[in-house]
Design a protein around this motif. Structure first.
Motif, mmCIF file in Angstrom:
data_model
loop_
_atom_site.group_PDB
_atom_site.id
_atom_site.type_symbol
_atom_site.label_atom_id
_atom_site.label_comp_id
_atom_site.label_asym_id
_atom_site.label_seq_id
_atom_site.Cartn_x
_atom_site.Cartn_y
_atom_site.Cartn_z
ATOM 1 N N GLY A 17 -7.239 -0.149 -7.166
ATOM 2 C CA GLY A 17 -6.087 0.122 -6.321
ATOM 3 C C GLY A 17 -6.443 0.425 -4.892
ATOM 4 N N LYS A 18 -7.690 0.284 -4.525
ATOM 5 C CA LYS A 18 -8.171 0.674 -3.205
ATOM 6 C C LYS A 18 -7.463 -0.071 -2.085
ATOM 7 C CE LYS A 18 -12.453 1.148 -0.530
ATOM 8 N NZ LYS A 18 -13.907 0.910 -0.511
ATOM 9 N N ASP A 19 -7.295 -1.410 -2.231
ATOM 10 C CA ASP A 19 -6.679 -2.211 -1.176
ATOM 11 C C ASP A 19 -5.277 -1.713 -0.862
ATOM 12 O OD1 ASP A 19 -8.882 -3.742 -0.896
ATOM 13 O OD2 ASP A 19 -8.170 -5.390 -2.166
ATOM 14 N N GLU A 22 -5.352 1.467 1.136
ATOM 15 C CA GLU A 22 -5.840 1.334 2.503
ATOM 16 C C GLU A 22 -4.800 0.736 3.438
ATOM 17 O OE1 GLU A 22 -9.418 -0.875 2.488
ATOM 18 O OE2 GLU A 22 -10.661 0.813 1.847
ATOM 19 N N PHE A 23 -3.914 -0.098 2.913
ATOM 20 C CA PHE A 23 -2.937 -0.791 3.749
ATOM 21 C C PHE A 23 -1.530 -0.453 3.297
ATOM 22 C CE2 PHE A 23 -6.856 -3.097 4.110
ATOM 23 C CZ PHE A 23 -6.937 -3.321 5.475
ATOM 24 N N LEU A 194 8.121 0.149 11.512
ATOM 25 C CA LEU A 194 7.075 -0.799 11.151
ATOM 26 C C LEU A 194 5.923 -0.038 10.507
ATOM 27 C CD1 LEU A 194 6.967 -3.036 14.362
ATOM 28 C CD2 LEU A 194 7.832 -3.717 12.111
ATOM 29 N N PRO A 195 5.235 -0.639 9.547
ATOM 30 C CA PRO A 195 4.122 0.046 8.882
ATOM 31 C C PRO A 195 2.926 0.217 9.808
ATOM 32 C CG PRO A 195 4.275 -2.224 8.142
ATOM 33 C CD PRO A 195 5.484 -1.976 8.989
ATOM 34 N N LEU A 218 1.257 -6.357 -4.107
ATOM 35 C CA LEU A 218 1.750 -7.242 -3.048
ATOM 36 C C LEU A 218 3.175 -6.837 -2.731
ATOM 37 C CD1 LEU A 218 0.745 -9.750 -1.433
ATOM 38 C CD2 LEU A 218 1.963 -11.154 -3.099
ATOM 39 N N ASP A 219 3.516 -6.824 -1.430
ATOM 40 C CA ASP A 219 4.834 -6.350 -1.015
ATOM 41 C C ASP A 219 5.781 -7.452 -0.555
ATOM 42 O OD1 ASP A 219 4.530 -3.340 -1.150
ATOM 43 O OD2 ASP A 219 2.802 -3.883 0.080
#
Length: 474
Positions: A17-19, A22-23, A194-195, A218-219
Motif C-alpha cells: 500500500g506504499k504507493d 505516498e500520493f 486540488l491534491p 487507483l482513483d
C-alpha cells in the motif's frame, strides 16, 4: 514475457500500500507522453499533463482570457506591425524565463509553428517589461488565444539548459519513469481543491485499471466502451466529458487511387448510428463533417445539407466511379489503429463495413509511438485517430487538422491539400462565415471517413471527488 511482467506489477501493487500512501491521488493514463516539452505537446497524454504542469501568460476562464502575471499592457502605434508592451507583476515568473519561452516560439522548429507565425519578436525593455511585435492585422483575440495554449507555456531557462524541466503550472514534475509512472507535487499551496500530490500510472489496458480501482489503488481512469455497464459506473462515480473530440479515419491523400469517389464510397459505407447504438452504447454523438453536431448547434451556422448517411448501394456505385476501380478491389488496403482493446474493436467494425462494399482491408494494430511516427511520414492507407480540442473554438476542429502547411505530425495527418482552405486559415481576423466555408469544403471533399464525437467517461473514487477542481483537469 510481457504477461509475466504484468502479473508481477499487479502483485506488487496489490500487496503493497506504499504507493497509495505516498500520493494523494493516482490517475491512469493509457500511454506515456511523447515528451513534456510544451513546444512538442501534440499527443493527447501530453495535452492532459500540460494542464497540470504548464501555464502561459494567458488562460481561458469563463470565455475570457485573463493573465494573473500581467499588471498592465499598452498598445503602441506602428505602420507595419502590431506592438504590445506588457508590465509584469512581482508574482510572475522571472522575466528571463518568459523571454526565453517566447523566443523559442519564434526560433525553433516544432509541429505547431505555423500557429505562431504572427509573433515577429519579443524584447526585454526593463526588469519587468516586455515588448511583443505581431504581424500587422493580428487581432487581440488571436494572440491571447495562442498565448493560452500549452505550446506557449513558460519554462525555466537555466533548468532547460541543464536538461531539466521547470514549469509554472499548478504542479511540478518530480519523477518520470518511462512506461511506468509520472509523479507530480503541487506548486499551488493556497488551493485546497486540488491534491498535494498525484501519481499518473501508465496503464494501456482499462481492464488493468479496473482491477487496481477495485483494490483502492487507483482513483481515476477512462472507461472503455465495454466497461460502461459495470456496477461501479454509477452516476455518482462517473464523470462524462462531451464535445471535446472527433474520432475519424484519415484517408491518405498521397495515394492517387483515393479520389473523391473512393472517399465518398468509404463515408457512405459506415453505419454510424448502428455502431454508436450497439458498440458505443450511445456514448457518442454524430458529426457534420469534422465538427460534433452538439458543438455546431450553439454556433447557428446554417450549413448546407451534406448527407453521408449509411447507404451500401450508393457506396458501391461511387466506388465503381473511382479512378482505380476495379483494381482497387484486389489491392490490400492497410488500416491502422492503436493496439488497445477499444480501438481494435472500433477498427474491426469499420473494416467489416468496408469489406461489405468489396474492399480488401488489412487490420494493423500498432503501438502509439510507431503509429504516429509512420503516419507523419505518410505511411499507411487508412488510420483510425482521435482529435481532441486544445481550446473551445470552432477553429480548433479545423486548424491544424486541415491546414495545407501543417501536414503529418503538425496535425494534418491525411496530407490534405487545399490552398483555398489554407488562405482562409491564414487570415488574421477569421470569422464564423469563414469557418462555415471551411467546414463545407472539407465535408464535401472528405479527406477523412467522418465517424463520431466520443463521450469520455471517467470512473473516479471518493478520494478523487474530495477535490472540487480536479475533474476539470481530466
Amino acid at each position: 514475457m510481457r504477461t509475466l511482467s504484468l502479473v508481477f506489477f499487479l502483485l506488487s501493487l496489490t500487496f503493497c500500500g506504499k504507493d497509495k500512501q505516498e500520493f494523494a491521488i493516482q490517475i491512469a493514463l493509457p500511454s506515456d507522453p511523447a515528451q513534456l516539452d510544451p513546444l512538442f505537446c501534440t499527443d493527447l497524454t501530453c495535452q492532459k499533463l500540460a494542464r497540470f504542469l504548464h501555464q502561459g501568460l494567458f488562460q481561458l476562464e469563463k470565455n475570457t482570457y485573463i493573465s494573473p502575471w500581467i499588471q498592465n499592457s499598452e498598445k503602441r502605434e506602428s505602420p507595419t506591425e502590431e506592438i504590445l508592451v506588457v508590465q509584469l507583476r512581482s508574482t510572475a515568473p522571472p522575466i528571463g524565463d518568459i523571454h526565453f519561452s517566447f523566443t523559442r516560439l519564434i526560433q525553433e522548429s516544432y509541429p505547431r509553428k505555423e500557429d505562431y507565425r504572427f509573433l515577429k519578436s519579443v524584447q526585454l525593455l526593463s526588469p519587468s517589461a516586455l515588448e511583443f511585435r505581431f504581424q500587422k492585422g493580428t487581432s487581440e483575440s488571436e494572440w491571447k488565444e495562442k498565448f493560452s495554449l500549452p505550446f506557449a507555456s513558460i519554462i525555466g531557462k537555466k533548468e532547460w539548459e541543464q536538461n531539466t524541466l521547470k514549469t509554472y503550472g499548478d504542479y511540478k514534475l518530480i519523477e518520470w519513469k518511462k512506461n511506468e509512472y509520472i509523479n507530480m507535487v503541487s506548486q499551488n499551496k493556497e488551493s485546497k481543491n486540488l491534491p498535494e500530490s498525484i501519481r499518473f500510472l501508465i496503464l494501456p489496458q482499462s481492464t488493468t485499471s479496473l482491477f487496481l480501482y477495485r483494490k483502492s489503488k487507483l482513483d481515476a481512469f477512462k472507461l472503455s466502451d465495454f466497461l460502461l455497464s459495470i456496477p461501479e459506473a454509477t452516476s455518482q462515480f462517473t464523470l462524462t466529458k462531451k464535445g471535446r473530440s472527433v474520432q475519424y479515419v484519415t484517408i491518405n491523400q498521397t495515394n492517387p487511387c483515393f479520389d473523391i469517389h473512393f472517399r465518398t464510397a468509404l463515408n457512405l459505407s459506415i453505419p454510424r448510428e448502428m455502431i454508436i447504438n450497439k458498440l458505443l452504447e450511445n456514448h457518442a454523438d454524430l458529426t457534420y463533417g469534422p465538427i460534433p453536431i452538439p458543438y455546431l448547434e450553439k454556433l447557428n451556422l446554417h450549413l448546407n445539407e451534406n448527407d453521408i448517411t449509411y447507404n451500401k448501394e450508393k457506396a458501391i456505385s461511387e466506388l465503381k466511379l473511382s479512378k482505380c476501380y476495379p483494381h482497387i478491389l484486389t489491392k490490400e488496403i492497410d488500416f491502422r489503429m492503436r493496439g488497445d482493446d477499444e480501438n481494435q474493436t472500433k477498427g474491426r467494425a469499420i473494416r467489416q463495413a468496408l469489406a461489405e462494399i468489396g474492399l480488401n482491408i488489412k487490420l494493423r494494430p500498432m503501438e502509439k509511438a510507431p503509429m504516429y511516427k509512420e503516419n507523419g511520414e505518410a505511411k499507411g492507407d487508412l488510420t483510425l485517430l482521435t482529435w481532441y480540442s486544445d481550446y473551445d473554438s470552432v477553429w480548433n476542429f479545423l486548424d491544424p487538422v486541415f491546414h495545407p502547411d501543417k501536414i503529418g505530425n503538425g496535425g494534418n495527418r491525411s496530407f490534405y491539400q487545399n490552398q483555398i482552405i489554407g488562405s482562409i486559415l491564414n487570415k488574421p481576423n477569421r470569422n464564423l462565415s469563414d469557418a462555415k466555408q471551411v467546414i463545407e469544403i472539407v465535408t464535401q471533399e472528405k479527406p477523412w471517413i467522418f465517424l463520431w464525437s466520443i463521450q469520455e467517461n471517467y470512473l473516479v473514487s471518493k478520494d478523487f471527488l474530495r477535490y472540487n477542481e480536479l475533474a476539470d483537469y481530466l
